[in-house]
Each structure stands twice: as structure tokens, then as C-alpha cells.
Design an enzyme around this catalytic site. Structure first.
Site, PDB file in Angstrom:
ATOM      1  N   GLY A 126      37.900  35.911  46.851  1.00  0.00           N
ATOM      2  CA  GLY A 126      36.884  36.951  46.826  1.00  0.00           C
ATOM      3  C   GLY A 126      37.492  38.306  47.124  1.00  0.00           C
ATOM      4  N   PRO A 127      36.702  39.374  46.929  1.00  0.00           N
ATOM      5  CA  PRO A 127      37.227  40.721  47.167  1.00  0.00           C
ATOM      6  C   PRO A 127      37.591  40.938  48.639  1.00  0.00           C
ATOM      7  CG  PRO A 127      34.916  40.774  46.469  1.00  0.00           C
ATOM      8  CD  PRO A 127      35.311  39.357  46.490  1.00  0.00           C
ATOM      9  N   PRO A 128      38.344  42.007  48.937  1.00  0.00           N
ATOM     10  CA  PRO A 128      38.752  42.254  50.316  1.00  0.00           C
ATOM     11  C   PRO A 128      37.544  42.506  51.217  1.00  0.00           C
ATOM     12  CG  PRO A 128      39.880  43.747  48.804  1.00  0.00           C
ATOM     13  CD  PRO A 128      38.846  43.030  48.023  1.00  0.00           C
ATOM     14  N   GLY A 129      37.644  42.090  52.460  1.00  0.00           N
ATOM     15  CA  GLY A 129      36.632  42.434  53.455  1.00  0.00           C
ATOM     16  C   GLY A 129      35.372  41.607  53.411  1.00  0.00           C
ATOM     17  N   VAL A 130      35.411  40.449  52.725  1.00  0.00           N
ATOM     18  CA  VAL A 130      34.203  39.632  52.703  1.00  0.00           C
ATOM     19  C   VAL A 130      34.252  38.524  53.749  1.00  0.00           C
ATOM     20  CG1 VAL A 130      33.544  40.100  50.330  1.00  0.00           C
ATOM     21  CG2 VAL A 130      35.116  38.225  50.836  1.00  0.00           C
ATOM     22  N   GLY A 131      35.304  38.531  54.547  1.00  0.00           N
ATOM     23  CA  GLY A 131      35.342  37.603  55.670  1.00  0.00           C
ATOM     24  C   GLY A 131      36.153  36.345  55.442  1.00  0.00           C
ATOM     25  N   LYS A 153      29.591  42.501  39.460  1.00  0.00           N
ATOM     26  CA  LYS A 153      29.282  43.664  38.624  1.00  0.00           C
ATOM     27  C   LYS A 153      27.883  44.191  38.922  1.00  0.00           C
ATOM     28  CE  LYS A 153      32.406  42.592  34.849  1.00  0.00           C
ATOM     29  NZ  LYS A 153      32.509  42.037  33.517  1.00  0.00           N
ATOM     30  N   SER A 203      35.292  42.544  28.394  1.00  0.00           N
ATOM     31  CA  SER A 203      33.911  42.793  28.794  1.00  0.00           C
ATOM     32  C   SER A 203      33.460  44.243  28.574  1.00  0.00           C
ATOM     33  CB  SER A 203      33.706  42.401  30.254  1.00  0.00           C
ATOM     34  OG  SER A 203      34.349  43.309  31.090  1.00  0.00           O
TER      35      SER A 203
END
Ligand code: ADP
Length: 810
Positions: free
Chosen positions: A356-361, A728, A685
Site C-alpha cells: 500500500g501507499p506510504p503512511g497507511v500503517g 484514484k 489508464s
């Protein structure tokens, strides 16, 4: 007595002498003891004090026959004689002339020799003077090298003599064996004798020089050995003084080895090293290498484990207490823990991987799992690891070799059952130094990791009790075989509402605690946190939000401490309202008002999915007079470029229907640019976004800024589904977009979108590009009827461009 100068032969009493050769003009003291010799001396003393001295061939013979005596000797004068108390006589003689024995008789109880003097050949003066000079020089050099010879005294005494005398004096003083001296005595020709003497001196000089150089070398080696010995002794003395001698230290290491409960092989390796260490100087480089190795072996946690907590209920509590939301993720973690417990013995548990993206735990989930299961937590960042040795260590033959990161982490953990978080597993790369992922595969393989061999430790280490958890931003750059080993759990970004909850319930208490404000009167309004989320961060996770909250807390702490003296603490209430945020953090960093911006021709809003989560991506297009070139800029990847070409082909195929400028592809150049040009972009996309921008540029109809779109385009104008929908849509939501266009086939992804987001963002599912254009363009395109289109196609004259470069509608 006849004079031998006149007569060729003469007869003298003869004394055979030992260990000395008497040369003419040389004073020699010696002791006479043998009866026959005493008698000969007495006879001589009674006559003209002249005696013939010849050297014995073998000094050990007490009663030599005439054959045992050299045939050339020296007629000498007896200068002094002294009878000693033991009956021996001490005499001092002076050599007069060399002579050759002709006959010896011993009838009267002593030797009497008939001798002859050989004629001396005449040598030119020049030759003699040359030889004299050479002899002088050589002898001087020799005397300087030889401290036993006083050159000055010898040369002084011979300075005024004839060359012949000089030669004899030098010969007498050379430290050569008796046999060699006898050879010199026997040479009658003075030139020849001098030449031979020069040779002897040269040989002696060489010998001395060689001796000296050997001596020097030996001395230097001795000095080095002595120095090392001395220094080592000194070090020992210092260590003893400090109470830890080298022996003690080795003893201590041995005890540590015993205490470390190593497996057999490791213990043997350690003991071998200790044996080697005993024979090494303690301060040598080698011994340091050996010692470090043993210390590593000793420091590894071979047996020590943390007490694991098996209660699932407790794990659930910990996970719940540490994280907001993430229900699915938590559920899967609990399932994983349960399965791991049930299959422990078979050790076939798979590896969890959070993507997952940074900072999601992701990292903090790992920490929570460690806490919930009672394990130590260690984190290893694999970002940028490109060398197998970083995982598996260098062999000890390399200078400065160390174990690999896995073993280093185990040492750091200090237990054999920690939770090892392998961070950024997607950022690992591979090059000529070997593939780190292959080494990692071995580490993660439950069938093999009970005998992991690090190159440095060079012995098996059991990793089967370790819980491995991997994290990464994207799935596709993790090597396939590794992916197969792992159970991948996707964690997507947070909505504004979730961020607010996390900020209030988790980040703020954490930061207050960290900054010593826990019990202080600080009120943070929800709107203030929202202000931070909206205008100071633009991210999928909450890392920057935490940073900004921390930043405010620090500023408050500063204010508090500064004003402490003046106002009583209780009276100070820090109220953080939205209006005050700017005072603390300065002006807004982001403007989230995309929808409010004016619609423009040739500018459409797309949605992209990057490692950092979802993002809003603008796409620009413009046309100018030219000859049909398509220019694509903004670091677009191959797939994206192809997507742009497909979009253009679709538009060309529909140009008559869209009432586009006839043959625009021949008379116009087209430029499509995706700003933030330095960031690489790829993927299909953006297809419908680029098509929309191009149509807008060609028709002159502006695109709505509050509409964002994402989807692949086919040549026939179909819209295909794409990935990363949740990220998105969250990004669109963050940017204040009101409508998002998606392919119909993406409908299934909408389940994941929180209702709070769907309330704000209208999702329009489409099948074709026509639908996209209908929604995104400010005004509908005036489509031509079939008849109009036929006329348009048959028109032989291409219309002329009017004025400006922008092509408009006709
Ligand atoms: P990642 O490893 O995914 O980059 P981190 O684990 O470092 O992210 O998370 C950054 C910060 O955000 C940490 O302080 C973490 O505790 C906090 N955080 C992230 N998600 C949550 C959540 N759902 N609940 C509580 N705190 C969270």
C-alpha cells in the site's frame, strides 16, 4: 759467517716455528720451548745472532722432520732473548731476508739449514710505483674497515721504505691464514707479490663488506623481532595491570562460547578459532579478525526466545487498540496468526506482505503483531539492496567482512523468535553482484530456513521461529517467485473522514505524549485537523498529517515553556482552531479546489495510481500548423505513448462525425503533454483522458475541471477497466472533484469505496468514448448526420485554416 748477500748460499741454525710466518723487516716475538730449537738458538746467539726461521706445515707436530717444514723461510736477527722460569726462552727477532732451504741436517741435536737466496727479478719503476699506489689505497680502505689494524702506524713505518718492504709489511699484517701468508712469502718477484697481496686485500675487503651487510640485515630482523616482542610484552603488562590479560580474555571468550548454547558445528568453529588465537600475537590484524568472528558467534541468539503469547483474543485487542479501521486487514492478520498456531510443527506458514501507499500503517501493523504475539520487533529496510552479500554476508576472506543483514537483525533482536519486518521489498534491485531476491527466497522458505547459512558465520542458523512480514508500495515490482511465497494484503489509502479519526484518536495522543503535552491543557478542534488534512497534506496515508500535528505540538511546547514563568499553567489553554493553524504552520501548502478552477480547452483531468497512492493528473493538448506530427512529452512510458496514438487514431476515424477540420492529421501537428514532466508515467489508464483533451483541442470545446476520468481506450472507442480504482477515487475526493468517469467493468471495485466518499463524488460508469465526451465536455459536440458526413468526405477542397494556430470548429 759468510754474508748471504755475497754468496748465494749460507748455513744457519734453524728453528721451525708454528702459526706464524716471519717476513723480512718484521719484528716478531715468540717463545721457544723444544730442546732442539733452544739449542739452535744458543748456537746462533753464540755466533752472529742470525737464525733461519721457517714455518711448520702442521702446527700440531712436536718433532717435525725437514719434510714437515715449508721450504722458504726468513733469515732473521735475534734482537732479544729472555730465559723464562719454566725453561722456555722468549725471543724477539727481526726478519732480514727470505731464503729457500737447500738442505737440512740435524746431526748435532738441532736443525741446521743450508739456504740460498733467489735472485730478485728487475721490475720497472713505473710499474712498481703504480702497484705501490694501488696497494696503499687498498690497504687504507681495508684498514678503515678493520678496526684491529692501525693503518696509520703501519703506513707511517713503511712510508720511507722500498716498495718491497711495504709489500712485506702489509703481507705480515693481513689477517689471513698461515698457508696464504706462506704463499706470499714464497713469491720472489716483488711485482708479482704486490699484485697477489692486492688481490688478497680485495678479497678481505669484500668479505668484510659482505659480513657487514649480512650483519645489518640480521640486526634489522633482530631489531624488528625484538621490537614486536617488546611491544607485545608491554601490551600484556598493560592488560595485566588493567586486570585482564590476554589469557583471561581468551578464557572469558571460551566461557562465553560454553554459555551461548551453540549447535555443535558453530561451537567447533568457535573453539577452533580460540585455538588459533592462542598462537597469534594479540594485537595482530589476524587476531582481531578471529576475535570478531568468535564474538559474532557468541552474540547470536542460538537458544534464547521470547515467551510467545498464543491468545488470539489478546492479539485482537492489541490490533484494535493500535489502529483505526483496517477491519479486513486486521481480520486477515488474525486468521494468519490462527493458522500459524495450528500448523506450527509443520512450519508451512506463509509470509504476510502488506502492500500500500506510504503512511497507511504497514510498519506499525507489524509492530502491533509483534506486541500481540510477545515477540521482539526488528525492521530491515530492503530499499536499494542490490547485492546478495547484503542479505547473506561476505566471506571472512574479505577484509572488513561482516555478516549479512538477516544475521545482523537476529543479533539485534537478541532472540531467535522475533518478528522481522522486511520493509520496501519492492525496492530491492538486482545487478551483477548477485540477486538478493534469491537469497531472500531462501530466508523466507519455511522448508529451508531452519538451516540458513550466512557467508560470514559459515555455519547453519535456524530462522524457522522467526515471523517474517514484508511491506511494499506496489505489487508488480516484487519478483514473481517471492510473490508466490507470500500472502499479499492490500492496504489502500484513507478517506478524509478516516484520516480525521486516525488523527484524533491515534496521532494526536501519540504526538502529545511524545512532546510532553499529555497532561497539558491543549484543545485540538476537529476542524483544525481537517484543515491540516486538506491544506497541508496531500497523501494517501497519514504520515505527513502526523508530521504536521507533531510540528504544532512542538511549537505549543515551546510557547508553554517560554511563558511558564509569567502565567500559571492552569490558566493557559491552547486552543487549536482552524484559524490558528496558519499562525503555526504558515500559509496553506495545497489548494484543493480543482472544481472551482475554470474550464479550459485542451486540458482534461485524469487520475493516476502511483507508489504514493492515487493522484490527479492533468493532461494538456494543443494543435498547431504543421504536417501531422504527434508530439508526446512528460516522460511518458511506452504503453502510455501507444495509448495516445490509439486515442488519436480513434479520433481520426471519427473526424467527420465530430465535424473536425478535414485532413487535420495532414495539416496540423499535435502536442500532448502531461505536466510534472520529470516524473515518469506509464500505463494505459490515461487513454480516455488523452482522447478527451485532443478532441477538446480540435473542437475548441472546453473540458469540465470538476470531472476526472480514468480508463483505457480502444481503437473503436470502447472504454476498458483499469486498476487502482479505490486509490484514484480517494485522490479525486481529496482534490475536490465532483464527478469521476470509469469503465463499466470497474463497477465491482466500487464496493470498496466508503460511502462517505461516494456521497461526495459522483461516479459515472461508461462503455464508450462518446459517453465520456458527453459528460466531460462543457458543450456537446455538434455531430453530423450521415448525409452531412458523406458530403464532407466527398468535398475535394480541404478548408483553409483561419488566422491563429488553434484549429477550431467548422
Ligand atoms: P507505512 O509503513 O505504511 O509507510 P507507518 O506504519 O509508518 O506507515 O504509519 C505512519 C504513521 O501513521 C504511524 O505512526 C502509524 O501508527 C500511523 N497510522 C497509520 N495508519 C493508522 C491507523 N489505521 N490507525 C492508527 N494509526 C495509523
Amino acid at each position: 759467517m759468510p754474508d748471504i748477500q755475497d754468496k748465494r748460499t749460507a748455513s744457519y741454525p734453524m728453528v721451525p716455528i708454528r702459526d706464524v710466518v716471519v717476513f723480512p723487516a718484521m719484528m716478531v716475538p715468540f717463545v721457544i720451548g723444544r730442546d732442539s730449537s733452544v739449542k739452535a738458538l744458543e748456537v746462533a746467539l753464540k755466533a752472529d745472532k742470525k737464525i733461519y726461521l721457517a714455518t711448520q706445515k702442521d702446527a700440531s707436530q712436536d718433532s717435525p722432520s725437514s719434510a714437515d717444514i715449508y721450504e722458504v723461510g726468513t733469515v732473521s736477527n735475534i734482537v732479544q732473548s729472555l730465559k723464562l722460569p719454566d725453561g722456555n726462552i722468549k725471543v724477539l727477532v727481526e726478519g732480514v731476508q727470505r731464503a729457500r732451504t737447500v738442505r737440512v741436517t740435524g746431526a748435532a741435536g738441532y736443525f741446521r739449514a743450508e739456504v740460498e737466496v733467489e735472485p730478485v727479478p728487475v721490475v720497472s719503476r713505473a710499474k712498481m710505483s703504480l702497484l705501490t699506489k694501488r696497494l696503499n689505497l687498498l690497504f687504507e680502505e681495508f684498514a678503515k674497515l678493520n678496526p684491529n689494524i692501525s693503518y696509520e702506524t703501519i703506513v707511517q713505518s713503511t712510508r720511507k721504505t722500498t716498495p718491497e718492504r711495504l709489500a712485506d709489511t702489509v703481507a705480515a699484517n693481513l689477517p689471513i691464514v698461515v698457508e696464504d701468508k706462506q704463499v706470499l712469502l714464497e713469491i720472489v718477484d716483488p711485482a708479482e707479490r704486490m699484485t697477489k697481496i692486492c688481490e688478497s686485500i680485495e678479497i678481505e675487503i669484500e668479505k668484510i663488506k659482505m659480513d657487514r651487510s649480512v650483519q645489518g640485515r640480521v640486526r634489522r630482523q633482530m631489531e624488528k623481532a625484538q621490537r614486536e616482542y617488546y611491544l607485545n610484552e608491554k601490551v600484556k603488562a598493560i592488560q595485566e595491570e588493567l586486570g585482564r590479560g590476554d589469557k583471561d580474555e581468551l578464557e572469558e571468550l571460551k566461557q562465553k562460547i560454553e554459555a551461548a548454547s551453540m549447535p555443535k558445528d558453530a561451537k567447533e568453529k568457535a573453539m577452533n578459532e580460540i585455538r588459533r588465537l592462542q598462537h597469534m600475537p594479540p594485537m595482530s590484524a589476524e587476531s582481531t579478525v578471529s576475535r570478531t568472528y568468535v564474538e559474532w558467534l557468541v552474540a547470536m541468539p542460538w537458544k534464547k526466545r521470547s515467551r510467545e503469547i498464543r491468545e488470539i483474543a489478546r492479539a485482537e485487542k492489541v490490533l484494535e487498540a493500535d489502529h483505526y479501521g483496517l477491519d479486513k486487514v486486521k481480520q486477515r492478520i488474525l486468521e494468519y496468526l490462527a493458522v500459524r498456531q495450528l500448523t506450527r510443527k509443520r512450519s508451512n506458514g506463509s509470509i504476510l506482505c502488506f502492500i500500500g501507499p506510504p503512511g497507511v500503517g504497514k510498519t506499525s501493523l507489524g509492530q502491533s503483531i509483534a506486541r500481540a504475539t510477545g515477540r521482539k520487533f526488528v525492521r530491515l529496510s530492503l530499499g536499494g539492496v542490490r547485492d546478495e552479500a547484503e542479505i547473506r554476508g561476505h566471506r571472512r576472506t574479505y577484509i572488513g567482512a561482516l555478516p549479512g543483514q538477516i544475521i545482523q537483525m537476529m543479533k539485534k533482536a537478541g532472540t531467535r523468535n522475533p518478528l522481522l519486518l522486511l520493509d520496501e521489498i519492492d525496492k530491492m534491485s538486482m545487478d551483477f553482484r548477485g540477486d538478493p531476491s534469491a537469497a531472500l527466497m531462501e530466508v523466507l522458505d519455511p522448508e529451508h530456513n531452519n538451516s540458513f547459512v550466512d557467508h560470514y558465520l559459515d555455519t547453519e542458523y535456524d530462522l524457522s521461529d522467526v515471523v517474517f512480514i514484508c511491506t511494499g508500495n506496489v505489487r508488480h515490482s516484487i519478483p514473481r517467485p517471492l510473490q508466490d511465497r507470500m500472502e499479499i494484503i492490500d492496504i489502500s489509502g484513507y478517506t478524509e473522514y478516516e484520516k480525521l479519526k486516525i488523527g484524533r484518536q491515534f496521532l494526536l495522543p501519540k504526538q502529545l505524549d511524545r512532546n510532553g503535552l499529555k497532561r497539558k491543557p491543549l484543545r485540538f478542534e476537529d476542524d483544525a485537523i481537517l484543515e491540516l488534512i486538506r491544506y497541508y497534506t496531500r497523501e494517501s496515508g497519514v504520515r505527513n498529517l502526523e508530521r504536521e500535528i507533531g510540528s504544532i505540538c512542538r511549537k505549543v511546547a515551546h510557547k508553554l515553556v517560554r511563558s511558564r514563568k509569567k502565567i500559571k499553567l492552569e490558566d493557559q489553554v491552547f486552543d487549536i482552531s482552524p484559524g490558528k493553524i496558519q499562525d503555526y504552520l504558515g500559509p496553506h501548502k495545497f489548494r484543493n479546489q480543482m472544481a472551482a478552477e475554470t474550464n479550459e480547452v485542451g486540458l482534461a483531468t485524469g487520475l493516476a495510481w502511483t507508489e504514493a497512492g492515487g493522484e490527479v493528473l492533468l493532461t494538456e493538448a494543443t494543435t498547431m500548423k504543421g504536417k501531422g506530427d504527434l508530439l508526446l512529452t512528460g516522460k511518458l512510458g511506452e504503453v502510455m505513448q501507444e495509448s495516445a496514438k490509439a486515442a488519436l487514431s480513434f479520433i481520426r476515424s471519427r473526424s467527420s462525425e465530430f465535424s473536425l477540420l478535414k485532413d487535420f492529421h495532414k495539416i496540423l501537428d499535435m502536442h500532448v503533454h502531461v505536466p510534472e514532466g520529470a516524473i515518469p508515467k506509464d500505463g494505459p489508464s490515461a487513454g480516455i483522458t488523452m482522447a478527451t483533451t485532443i478532441v477538446s483541442a480540435l473542437t475548441g470545446i472546453a473540458v469540465r475541471r470538476d470531472v476526472a476520468m480514468t480508463g483505457e481506450i480502444t481503437l473503436r472507442g470502447k472504454v476498458l477497466p483499469i486498476g487502482g480504482v479505490k486509490e484514484k477515487i480517494l485522490a479525486a475526493h481529496r482534490a475536490g472533484i465532483g464527478t469521476v468517469i470509469l469503465a463499466k467493468d470497474n463497477e465491482k471495485d466500487l464496493k470498496e469505496i466508503p460511502d462517505s466518499v461516494l456521497e461526495k463524488v459522483k461516479i459515472v460508469l461508461v462503455d464508450t468514448m462518446d459517453e465520456v465526451l458527453d459528460i466531460a465536455l462543457e458543450k456537446p459536440i455538434k455531430r453530423k448526420s450521415r448525409q452531412q458526413r458523406d458530403e464532407y468526405m466527398n468535398d475535394p477542397q480541404p478548408p483553409q485554416l483561419e488566422g491563429g494556430e488553434q484549429a477550431g470548429v467548422h
